[in-house]
Scaffold this active site. Structure first.
Site, PDB file in Angstrom:
ATOM      1  N   GLN A 129     -33.160 -20.685  48.328  1.00  0.00           N
ATOM      2  CA  GLN A 129     -32.784 -21.717  49.294  1.00  0.00           C
ATOM      3  C   GLN A 129     -33.316 -23.081  48.843  1.00  0.00           C
ATOM      4  O   GLN A 129     -34.524 -23.301  48.829  1.00  0.00           O
ATOM      5  CB  GLN A 129     -33.375 -21.381  50.667  1.00  0.00           C
ATOM      6  CG  GLN A 129     -33.001 -22.373  51.746  1.00  0.00           C
ATOM      7  CD  GLN A 129     -33.803 -22.154  53.013  1.00  0.00           C
ATOM      8  OE1 GLN A 129     -35.023 -22.091  52.961  1.00  0.00           O
ATOM      9  NE2 GLN A 129     -33.123 -22.027  54.134  1.00  0.00           N
ATOM     10  N   GLY A 130     -32.423 -23.989  48.473  1.00  0.00           N
ATOM     11  CA  GLY A 130     -32.813 -25.340  48.036  1.00  0.00           C
ATOM     12  C   GLY A 130     -32.554 -26.337  49.151  1.00  0.00           C
ATOM     13  O   GLY A 130     -31.606 -27.126  49.072  1.00  0.00           O
ATOM     14  N   SER A 132     -35.622 -27.900  51.206  1.00  0.00           N
ATOM     15  CA  SER A 132     -36.730 -28.856  51.287  1.00  0.00           C
ATOM     16  C   SER A 132     -36.835 -29.728  50.046  1.00  0.00           C
ATOM     17  O   SER A 132     -36.568 -29.283  48.921  1.00  0.00           O
ATOM     18  CB  SER A 132     -38.054 -28.115  51.445  1.00  0.00           C
ATOM     19  OG  SER A 132     -38.013 -27.278  52.558  1.00  0.00           O
ATOM     20  N   SER A 164     -38.342 -20.647  47.403  1.00  0.00           N
ATOM     21  CA  SER A 164     -38.797 -19.259  47.233  1.00  0.00           C
ATOM     22  C   SER A 164     -37.846 -18.502  46.307  1.00  0.00           C
ATOM     23  O   SER A 164     -36.622 -18.663  46.407  1.00  0.00           O
ATOM     24  CB  SER A 164     -38.845 -18.535  48.583  1.00  0.00           C
ATOM     25  OG  SER A 164     -39.664 -19.222  49.486  1.00  0.00           O
ATOM     26  N   GLU A 247     -32.120 -17.871  59.884  1.00  0.00           N
ATOM     27  CA  GLU A 247     -33.465 -17.818  59.284  1.00  0.00           C
ATOM     28  C   GLU A 247     -34.535 -17.653  60.362  1.00  0.00           C
ATOM     29  O   GLU A 247     -35.461 -16.867  60.225  1.00  0.00           O
ATOM     30  CB  GLU A 247     -33.695 -19.098  58.475  1.00  0.00           C
ATOM     31  CG  GLU A 247     -34.981 -19.079  57.678  1.00  0.00           C
ATOM     32  CD  GLU A 247     -35.129 -20.295  56.773  1.00  0.00           C
ATOM     33  OE1 GLU A 247     -34.247 -21.176  56.783  1.00  0.00           O
ATOM     34  OE2 GLU A 247     -36.158 -20.356  56.067  1.00  0.00           O
TER      35      GLU A 247
HETATM   36  C1  LIG Z   1     -44.130 -19.746  52.163  1.00  0.00           C
HETATM   37  C2  LIG Z   1     -43.112 -20.849  52.244  1.00  0.00           C
HETATM   38  C3  LIG Z   1     -41.853 -20.635  51.735  1.00  0.00           C
HETATM   39  C4  LIG Z   1     -40.904 -21.646  51.793  1.00  0.00           C
HETATM   40  N1  LIG Z   1     -39.664 -21.404  51.223  1.00  0.00           N
HETATM   41  C5  LIG Z   1     -38.752 -22.386  51.218  1.00  0.00           C
HETATM   42  C6  LIG Z   1     -37.498 -22.171  50.555  1.00  0.00           C
HETATM   43  O1  LIG Z   1     -37.216 -21.103  49.996  1.00  0.00           O
HETATM   44  N2  LIG Z   1     -36.621 -23.184  50.532  1.00  0.00           N
HETATM   45  C7  LIG Z   1     -36.857 -24.379  51.133  1.00  0.00           C
HETATM   46  O2  LIG Z   1     -35.978 -25.231  51.114  1.00  0.00           O
HETATM   47  N3  LIG Z   1     -38.061 -24.629  51.768  1.00  0.00           N
HETATM   48  C8  LIG Z   1     -39.000 -23.654  51.816  1.00  0.00           C
HETATM   49  N4  LIG Z   1     -40.221 -23.893  52.424  1.00  0.00           N
HETATM   50  C9  LIG Z   1     -40.505 -25.230  52.957  1.00  0.00           C
HETATM   51  C10 LIG Z   1     -40.641 -25.311  54.462  1.00  0.00           C
HETATM   52  O3  LIG Z   1     -39.387 -25.180  55.097  1.00  0.00           O
HETATM   53  C11 LIG Z   1     -41.295 -26.681  54.771  1.00  0.00           C
HETATM   54  O4  LIG Z   1     -42.598 -26.664  54.197  1.00  0.00           O
HETATM   55  C12 LIG Z   1     -41.401 -26.946  56.253  1.00  0.00           C
HETATM   56  O5  LIG Z   1     -40.125 -27.183  56.797  1.00  0.00           O
HETATM   57  C13 LIG Z   1     -42.322 -28.159  56.571  1.00  0.00           C
HETATM   58  O6  LIG Z   1     -41.947 -29.283  55.838  1.00  0.00           O
HETATM   59  P1  LIG Z   1     -43.046 -30.141  55.021  1.00  0.00           P
HETATM   60  O7  LIG Z   1     -43.821 -29.169  54.168  1.00  0.00           O
HETATM   61  O8  LIG Z   1     -42.319 -31.254  54.326  1.00  0.00           O
HETATM   62  O9  LIG Z   1     -44.036 -30.737  56.109  1.00  0.00           O
HETATM   63  P2  LIG Z   1     -43.844 -32.077  56.943  1.00  0.00           P
HETATM   64  O10 LIG Z   1     -42.471 -32.121  57.487  1.00  0.00           O
HETATM   65  O11 LIG Z   1     -44.323 -33.223  56.117  1.00  0.00           O
HETATM   66  O12 LIG Z   1     -44.834 -31.821  58.146  1.00  0.00           O
HETATM   67  C14 LIG Z   1     -46.228 -32.122  58.082  1.00  0.00           C
HETATM   68  C15 LIG Z   1     -46.791 -31.895  59.492  1.00  0.00           C
HETATM   69  O13 LIG Z   1     -46.211 -32.805  60.437  1.00  0.00           O
HETATM   70  C16 LIG Z   1     -45.629 -32.098  61.525  1.00  0.00           C
HETATM   71  N5  LIG Z   1     -44.400 -32.761  61.979  1.00  0.00           N
HETATM   72  C17 LIG Z   1     -43.418 -33.274  61.185  1.00  0.00           C
HETATM   73  N6  LIG Z   1     -42.420 -33.774  61.953  1.00  0.00           N
HETATM   74  C18 LIG Z   1     -42.775 -33.550  63.259  1.00  0.00           C
HETATM   75  C19 LIG Z   1     -42.148 -33.819  64.512  1.00  0.00           C
HETATM   76  N7  LIG Z   1     -40.959 -34.402  64.598  1.00  0.00           N
HETATM   77  N8  LIG Z   1     -42.811 -33.447  65.650  1.00  0.00           N
HETATM   78  C20 LIG Z   1     -44.019 -32.854  65.589  1.00  0.00           C
HETATM   79  N9  LIG Z   1     -44.654 -32.572  64.420  1.00  0.00           N
HETATM   80  C21 LIG Z   1     -44.047 -32.905  63.278  1.00  0.00           C
HETATM   81  C22 LIG Z   1     -45.292 -30.728  60.931  1.00  0.00           C
HETATM   82  O14 LIG Z   1     -45.170 -29.738  61.926  1.00  0.00           O
HETATM   83  C23 LIG Z   1     -46.492 -30.483  60.026  1.00  0.00           C
HETATM   84  O15 LIG Z   1     -47.602 -30.025  60.764  1.00  0.00           O
HETATM   85  C24 LIG Z   1     -41.200 -22.903  52.387  1.00  0.00           C
HETATM   86  C25 LIG Z   1     -42.472 -23.120  52.909  1.00  0.00           C
HETATM   87  C26 LIG Z   1     -43.426 -22.120  52.852  1.00  0.00           C
HETATM   88  C27 LIG Z   1     -44.783 -22.396  53.405  1.00  0.00           C
END
Ligand SMILES: Cc1cc2nc3c(=O)[nH]c(=O)nc-3n(C[C@H](O)[C@H](O)[C@H](O)COP(=O)(O)OP(=O)(O)OC[C@H]3O[C@@H](n4cnc5c(N)ncnc54)[C@H](O)[C@@H]3O)c2cc1C
Length: 385
Positions: A129-130, A132, A164, A247
């Site tokens: 899944q691409g 993020s 992932s 998902e």
């Molecule tokens: C084990 C694992 C597997 C993953 N696999 C994939 C994958 O296969 N493909 C893929 O595309 N992605 C994947 N991800 C990514 C995952 O979807 C993102 O990490 C997640 O959506 C959070 O985005 P971010 O890391 O950019 O954090 P950010 O969006 O930067 O968030 C940082 C903090 O701010 C908070 N925050 C942000 N916006 C708001 C809001 N509007 N209101 C309240 N709080 C807020 C968040 O909750 C968090 O605590 C994976 C992540 C993990 C941990």
């Protein structure tokens, strides 16, 4: 009132499945080590092929998508029985079977279904899944990877992160920006990108638990056929909502049963080591038991609601995801207490599980985002921002 009981046919289905599992599971080879990705891929593919040959692959996918057309309730029985029996989980087939496949089944053309779904069901092709990007996680619609039309192809450039299973994937469900001038939710398209296309570079990332289960992905003028777009150009946000509802709504439910198995094993270990005498710990394990039972009932309720409303899980999936990811972390905190000094021994399975449980409140949308969804879509509260 939602009916949570099972029909006679469903009970028969359960009995047949149990019998099949009892026959095949003892003959399975041992699981490969967590970092042996080619081995894990081969193991997961072999299990998926066994399910396919026995008629258990894509149980609740539509028949014209290669599935069995069974009700989601049967799928739930399948998850419950396979987990109870200790059968392998979907593993590297996670994205293909649990969200890319169902999205193609729901939104793809007949040609796209015929091309992509049978190899997923047979375990022959792995998807990743691409979605993020470094600046687009929770705010997914801020994504910047661009796709420029060049005749019958898109030319895709940008960077993805936390992808992932990218190391072993054949296909990627990729979100790209096809109209940079449109409001951010309106200029996105959903593409199926072959991972062996020139210009795709995958750089594995090592997690706290030691595994390279996800990666950074760099895309440098990758040519993807326009025919690989699922849904209309610039209508990818709507398709993405379908993917995310699978998902969050259904992808984790089988794991609840696995957590109940872990809990039973924890109680066994606590008894064997004398920690069971600790009334506080006993109460903690009891409360977790009630929690996971309640989550399973919530799943049944969500599934039966989805069955009545056309199949795509609704915002109830966010309630499940929110509570499940927290309960999973609490389970492994309790495991650390049961293990005592052994909780620092990285060779113990529960220790690595505890480390990886930390990611559950982030993966598939953070807990804060799930709370926003519950507040806005279920409780009707005003939008945060
Ligand atoms: C084990 C694992 C597997 C993953 N696999 C994939 C994958 O296969 N493909 C893929 O595309 N992605 C994947 N991800 C990514 C995952 O979807 C993102 O990490 C997640 O959506 C959070 O985005 P971010 O890391 O950019 O954090 P950010 O969006 O930067 O968030 C940082 C903090 O701010 C908070 N925050 C942000 N916006 C708001 C809001 N509007 N209101 C309240 N709080 C807020 C968040 O909750 C968090 O605590 C994976 C992540 C993990 C941990």
């Amino acid at each position: 009132m939602t009916d949570l009981s099972y029909s006679e046919e469903e009970d028969e289905f359960r009995a047949r499945l149990r019998e099949w599992l009892a026959g095949v599971l003892p003959g399975l080879p041992p699981k490969p080590s967590p970092d042996d990705w080619p081995g894990r891929r081969a193991y997961d593919a072999a299990w998926q092929r066994m399910l396919y040959d026995a008629g258990y692959a894509g149980l609740h996918w539509p028949v014209d998508a290669g599935g069995q057309g069974a009700t989601p309730t049967r799928q739930l029985i399948f998850l419950e029985e396979t987990e109870k029996a200790g059968a392998p989980y979907v593993g590297a087939n996670f994205v293909g079977l649990l969200h890319a496949g169902p999205t193609v089944a729901a939104e793809g053309t007949a040609e796209q279904r015929a091309r992509w779904l049978p190899p997923v069901l047979r375990g022959e092709e792995i998807w990743c899944q691409g979605f993020s990007e470094p600046e687009a996680g929770s705010d997914l619609a801020a994504l910047r990877t661009r796709a420029v039309r060049d005749g019958s192809h898109y030319v895709v450039s940008g960077q993805k992160i936390w992808t992932s299973h990218a190391e072993v994937a054949d296909w990627c469900e990729l979100l790209v920006r096809t109209d940079p001038r449109a409001p951010k939710h309106r200029g996105i398209s959903w593409l199926a990108m072959p991972m062996d296309a020139p210009g795709v570079t995958v750089r594995p990332l090592r997690t706290l638990a030691g595994s390279t289960e996800f990666a950074e992905m760099f895309l440098d003028e990758v040519r993807v056929p326009v025919a690989n777009r699922v849904g209309q150009e610039n209508d990818g946000w709507r398709v993405t909502m379908v993917t995310l509802s699978f998902e969050r709504g259904t992808a984790f439910v089988g794991e609840v049963v696995a957590c109940r198995r872990t809990l039973a094993a924890l109680a066994g270990e606590a008894r064997a080591t004398g920690r069971w005498d600790d009334a506080v710990l006993r109460r903690r394990l009891g409360r977790l038991n009630a929690e996971f039972r309640a989550l399973w009932r919530l799943t049944q309720w969500n599934v039966s609601e989805a069955e009545r409303s056309g199949g795509v899980p609704g915002a109830g999936g966010s309630v499940f995801k929110l509570r499940y990811s927290q309960a999973r972390q609490e389970l492994y905190e309790a495991a650390a207490e049961v293990l005592g000094a052994d909780a620092c021994d990285l060779d113990r399975e529960w220790v690595l599980d505890r480390l990886s449980s930390l990611s559950y409140t982030i993966a598939a949308g953070t807990s804060q985002i799930q709370r926003n969804i519950v507040a806005e879509r279920l409780l009707g509260l005003p939008k945060g921002r």
